[in-house]
Motif scaffolding. Structure first.
Motif, PDB file in Angstrom:
ATOM      1  N   THR A 122       6.966  42.166  -4.719  1.00  0.00           N
ATOM      2  CA  THR A 122       7.524  40.938  -5.279  1.00  0.00           C
ATOM      3  C   THR A 122       6.602  40.434  -6.374  1.00  0.00           C
ATOM      4  O   THR A 122       5.402  40.292  -6.153  1.00  0.00           O
ATOM      5  N   LEU A 123       7.185  40.183  -7.555  1.00  0.00           N
ATOM      6  CA  LEU A 123       6.403  39.684  -8.685  1.00  0.00           C
ATOM      7  C   LEU A 123       6.896  38.294  -9.062  1.00  0.00           C
ATOM      8  O   LEU A 123       8.095  38.085  -9.253  1.00  0.00           O
ATOM      9  N   ILE A 124       5.967  37.346  -9.148  1.00  0.00           N
ATOM     10  CA  ILE A 124       6.280  36.005  -9.642  1.00  0.00           C
ATOM     11  C   ILE A 124       5.543  35.878 -10.958  1.00  0.00           C
ATOM     12  O   ILE A 124       4.311  35.810 -10.987  1.00  0.00           O
ATOM     13  N   ILE A 125       6.293  35.907 -12.059  1.00  0.00           N
ATOM     14  CA  ILE A 125       5.642  36.035 -13.376  1.00  0.00           C
ATOM     15  C   ILE A 125       6.010  34.881 -14.297  1.00  0.00           C
ATOM     16  O   ILE A 125       7.153  34.422 -14.306  1.00  0.00           O
ATOM     17  N   GLU A 126       5.018  34.415 -15.059  1.00  0.00           N
ATOM     18  CA  GLU A 126       5.297  33.361 -16.035  1.00  0.00           C
ATOM     19  C   GLU A 126       6.177  33.909 -17.151  1.00  0.00           C
ATOM     20  O   GLU A 126       6.168  35.121 -17.419  1.00  0.00           O
ATOM     21  N   SER A 127       6.943  33.032 -17.805  1.00  0.00           N
ATOM     22  CA  SER A 127       7.871  33.494 -18.840  1.00  0.00           C
ATOM     23  C   SER A 127       7.897  32.520 -20.011  1.00  0.00           C
ATOM     24  O   SER A 127       8.943  32.304 -20.623  1.00  0.00           O
ATOM     25  N   THR A 128       6.719  31.960 -20.337  1.00  0.00           N
ATOM     26  CA  THR A 128       6.618  30.981 -21.439  1.00  0.00           C
ATOM     27  C   THR A 128       7.340  31.484 -22.695  1.00  0.00           C
ATOM     28  O   THR A 128       8.137  30.766 -23.291  1.00  0.00           O
ATOM     29  N   PHE A 129       7.053  32.714 -23.110  1.00  0.00           N
ATOM     30  CA  PHE A 129       7.677  33.271 -24.313  1.00  0.00           C
ATOM     31  C   PHE A 129       8.649  34.395 -23.958  1.00  0.00           C
ATOM     32  O   PHE A 129       8.740  35.409 -24.658  1.00  0.00           O
ATOM     33  N   GLY A 130       9.373  34.206 -22.859  1.00  0.00           N
ATOM     34  CA  GLY A 130      10.254  35.240 -22.337  1.00  0.00           C
ATOM     35  C   GLY A 130      11.598  35.327 -23.030  1.00  0.00           C
ATOM     36  O   GLY A 130      12.643  35.418 -22.371  1.00  0.00           O
ATOM     37  N   TYR A 155       7.164  38.399 -25.751  1.00  0.00           N
ATOM     38  CA  TYR A 155       8.316  38.888 -24.985  1.00  0.00           C
ATOM     39  C   TYR A 155       8.150  40.342 -24.539  1.00  0.00           C
ATOM     40  O   TYR A 155       8.323  40.674 -23.354  1.00  0.00           O
ATOM     41  N   SER A 156       7.778  41.214 -25.489  1.00  0.00           N
ATOM     42  CA  SER A 156       7.701  42.637 -25.112  1.00  0.00           C
ATOM     43  C   SER A 156       6.519  42.901 -24.179  1.00  0.00           C
ATOM     44  O   SER A 156       6.590  43.789 -23.319  1.00  0.00           O
ATOM     45  N   GLU A 157       5.453  42.121 -24.314  1.00  0.00           N
ATOM     46  CA  GLU A 157       4.314  42.275 -23.396  1.00  0.00           C
ATOM     47  C   GLU A 157       4.702  41.851 -21.969  1.00  0.00           C
ATOM     48  O   GLU A 157       4.249  42.449 -20.985  1.00  0.00           O
ATOM     49  N   LEU A 158       5.562  40.827 -21.876  1.00  0.00           N
ATOM     50  CA  LEU A 158       6.042  40.401 -20.549  1.00  0.00           C
ATOM     51  C   LEU A 158       6.851  41.507 -19.888  1.00  0.00           C
ATOM     52  O   LEU A 158       6.684  41.815 -18.708  1.00  0.00           O
ATOM     53  N   ILE A 159       7.750  42.112 -20.687  1.00  0.00           N
ATOM     54  CA  ILE A 159       8.579  43.200 -20.149  1.00  0.00           C
ATOM     55  C   ILE A 159       7.702  44.348 -19.671  1.00  0.00           C
ATOM     56  O   ILE A 159       7.894  44.899 -18.582  1.00  0.00           O
ATOM     57  N   GLU A 160       6.715  44.701 -20.505  1.00  0.00           N
ATOM     58  CA  GLU A 160       5.797  45.792 -20.165  1.00  0.00           C
ATOM     59  C   GLU A 160       5.022  45.451 -18.887  1.00  0.00           C
ATOM     60  O   GLU A 160       4.808  46.312 -18.027  1.00  0.00           O
ATOM     61  N   ALA A 161       4.619  44.173 -18.747  1.00  0.00           N
ATOM     62  CA  ALA A 161       3.881  43.743 -17.551  1.00  0.00           C
ATOM     63  C   ALA A 161       4.743  43.929 -16.298  1.00  0.00           C
ATOM     64  O   ALA A 161       4.265  44.408 -15.268  1.00  0.00           O
ATOM     65  N   ASP A 173      10.253  45.238  -6.624  1.00  0.00           N
ATOM     66  CA  ASP A 173      11.647  45.261  -6.168  1.00  0.00           C
ATOM     67  C   ASP A 173      12.357  43.968  -6.556  1.00  0.00           C
ATOM     68  O   ASP A 173      13.564  43.931  -6.728  1.00  0.00           O
ATOM     69  N   LYS A 174      11.551  42.892  -6.619  1.00  0.00           N
ATOM     70  CA  LYS A 174      12.138  41.575  -6.906  1.00  0.00           C
ATOM     71  C   LYS A 174      11.219  40.815  -7.865  1.00  0.00           C
ATOM     72  O   LYS A 174      10.003  40.821  -7.690  1.00  0.00           O
ATOM     73  N   VAL A 175      11.819  40.170  -8.874  1.00  0.00           N
ATOM     74  CA  VAL A 175      11.031  39.403  -9.838  1.00  0.00           C
ATOM     75  C   VAL A 175      11.508  37.954  -9.870  1.00  0.00           C
ATOM     76  O   VAL A 175      12.713  37.691  -9.923  1.00  0.00           O
ATOM     77  N   TYR A 176      10.570  37.023  -9.801  1.00  0.00           N
ATOM     78  CA  TYR A 176      10.876  35.611 -10.027  1.00  0.00           C
ATOM     79  C   TYR A 176      10.178  35.187 -11.304  1.00  0.00           C
ATOM     80  O   TYR A 176       9.025  35.562 -11.535  1.00  0.00           O
ATOM     81  N   THR A 177      10.857  34.407 -12.147  1.00  0.00           N
ATOM     82  CA  THR A 177      10.271  33.964 -13.414  1.00  0.00           C
ATOM     83  C   THR A 177      10.076  32.454 -13.397  1.00  0.00           C
ATOM     84  O   THR A 177      10.862  31.726 -12.796  1.00  0.00           O
ATOM     85  N   PHE A 178       9.003  32.009 -14.033  1.00  0.00           N
ATOM     86  CA  PHE A 178       8.760  30.559 -14.145  1.00  0.00           C
ATOM     87  C   PHE A 178       8.087  30.241 -15.468  1.00  0.00           C
ATOM     88  O   PHE A 178       7.485  31.109 -16.083  1.00  0.00           O
ATOM     89  N   HIS A 179       8.185  28.995 -15.931  1.00  0.00           N
ATOM     90  CA  HIS A 179       7.610  28.491 -17.199  1.00  0.00           C
ATOM     91  C   HIS A 179       8.519  28.910 -18.353  1.00  0.00           C
ATOM     92  O   HIS A 179       8.995  30.051 -18.398  1.00  0.00           O
ATOM     93  N   GLY A 180       8.722  28.046 -19.293  1.00  0.00           N
ATOM     94  CA  GLY A 180       9.393  28.381 -20.556  1.00  0.00           C
ATOM     95  C   GLY A 180      10.788  28.935 -20.386  1.00  0.00           C
ATOM     96  O   GLY A 180      11.632  28.324 -19.722  1.00  0.00           O
TER      97      GLY A 180
END
Ligand SMILES: [Zn+2]
Ligand SMILES: [Zn+2]
Length: 321
Positions: free
Chosen positions: A111-119, A268-274, A281-288
């Protein structure tokens, strides 16, 4: 966040909330909280504890069994939290090497909880070398004309990078709020030029119209009294540094002469790569752009959803129980 072993972890909470653990990813104000008489065990890096204390947030974080702190490359001491139950929370993230900051490491997690300021597609930052080169050229042109330059970025994080990247110019002055954070970085072993503060420079009459200089200051509007002072008294020009400078209207909106999209976040592309490197299996996004980024990830085949905002912060503690 509820763990299967029954313990609870608050991720960058805005206030104490009775969880067994409270994790503080880094010392930016939107990630800190006042501990009060909370009995939560505080998880934080040594650097985050020191920087937060210097900002008036008395805190002593520790590392605990069952949790791994992972470098997120955002500011000095910034860490993500990897739990023994294979959940990874990034806090704020940059996978790009900048001056003394190493790129974030992305661990594998279910499970990934990832920031998305510039997503959002379109937020793409140029190479740091290219920005440095262009800024040095502007400063050089200004020096030739005897014009002082004010470099502006977040007082914590960006301003220390600016001090490192442009500290070879002479003389360099730093706004008092920047000096305070530079001193903490120096105490933590980052080699930064020891620059005279704005207040001291004013008192000693070191700022002059006749000889150009550089001032490193927090990011503020060109209409603020500080910047107006710099312009009227010394004829200075301003250069702002922010990821939002990708938008061509940004310099006008901020009242800046120049702006460069240098960010302490992933583009944006760095977020995708991360996300790809984490292979969750599951991604949650927060910020921005949390909704937009989750939407893009879904199109790529990831199971992704944004986390609702609560109390002005992105974290809803039960969203990923
Ligand atoms: Zn931050
Ligand atoms: Zn943040």
């Amino acid at each position: 966040m509820h763990q299967k072993d029954g313990t609870t972890v608050a991720l960058d909470p805005s206030r104490p909330n009775g969880c067994d653990y409270a994790f503080v990813s880094h010392a930016h104000l939107d990630h800190l909280h006042r501990k009060g008489n909370s009995t939560s065990k505080l998880i934080a890096s040594k650097e985050t504890s020191m920087i937060a204390s210097a900002r008036g947030y008395e805190m002593q974080g520790n590392e605990y069994d069952g949790f791994e702190l992972v470098d997120t490359g955002h500011i000095l001491g910034s860490r993500g939290l990897l739990t023994g139950e294979d959940v990874y929370y990034t806090g704020d993230l940059s996978t790009r090497e900048r001056a003394f900051l190493k790129p974030a490491r992305m661990p594998k997690a279910k499970t990934l909880i990832i920031e998305s300021t510039f997503g959002k597609a379109g937020y793409s930052f140029p190479a740091t070398d290219e920005i440095t080169h262009n800024v040095n050229r502007i400063i050089s042109d200004m020096y030739d004309m005897g014009i002082p330059v004010v470099l502006m970025g977040y007082a914590l994080g960006k301003a220390q990078l600016l001090t490192k990247m442009f500290g070879h110019w002479d003389p360099v002055f730093v706004h008092d709020s920047v000096a305070k954070m530079n001193n903490v970085y120096s105490d933590l072993g980052v080699d930064l030029k020891d620059a005279v503060t704005y207040t001291e420079a004013e008192q000693k009459g070191l700022l002059s119209k006749r000889r150009p200089w550089i001032m490193i200051a927090p990011l503020m509007s060109g209409r603020s009294s500080f910047v107006q002072d710099m312009k009227v008294k010394y004829g200075a020009i301003t250069i702002g540094f922010s990821g939002w400078a990708v938008d061509s209207q940004y310099p006008y909106r901020m009242g800046l002469d120049y702006a460069f999209p240098m960010s302490d976040h992933c583009d944006y592309s760095e977020l995708i790569e991360a996300v790809r490197r984490c292979a969750p299996d599951k991604v949650y996004t927060f910020h921005g752009f949390a909704g937009e980024f989750a939407g893009s990830l879904k199109k790529m085949g990831f199971d992704a959803e944004p986390i609702e905002k609560r109390n002005g912060r992105a974290m809803s503690l039960d969203s990923f129980s």
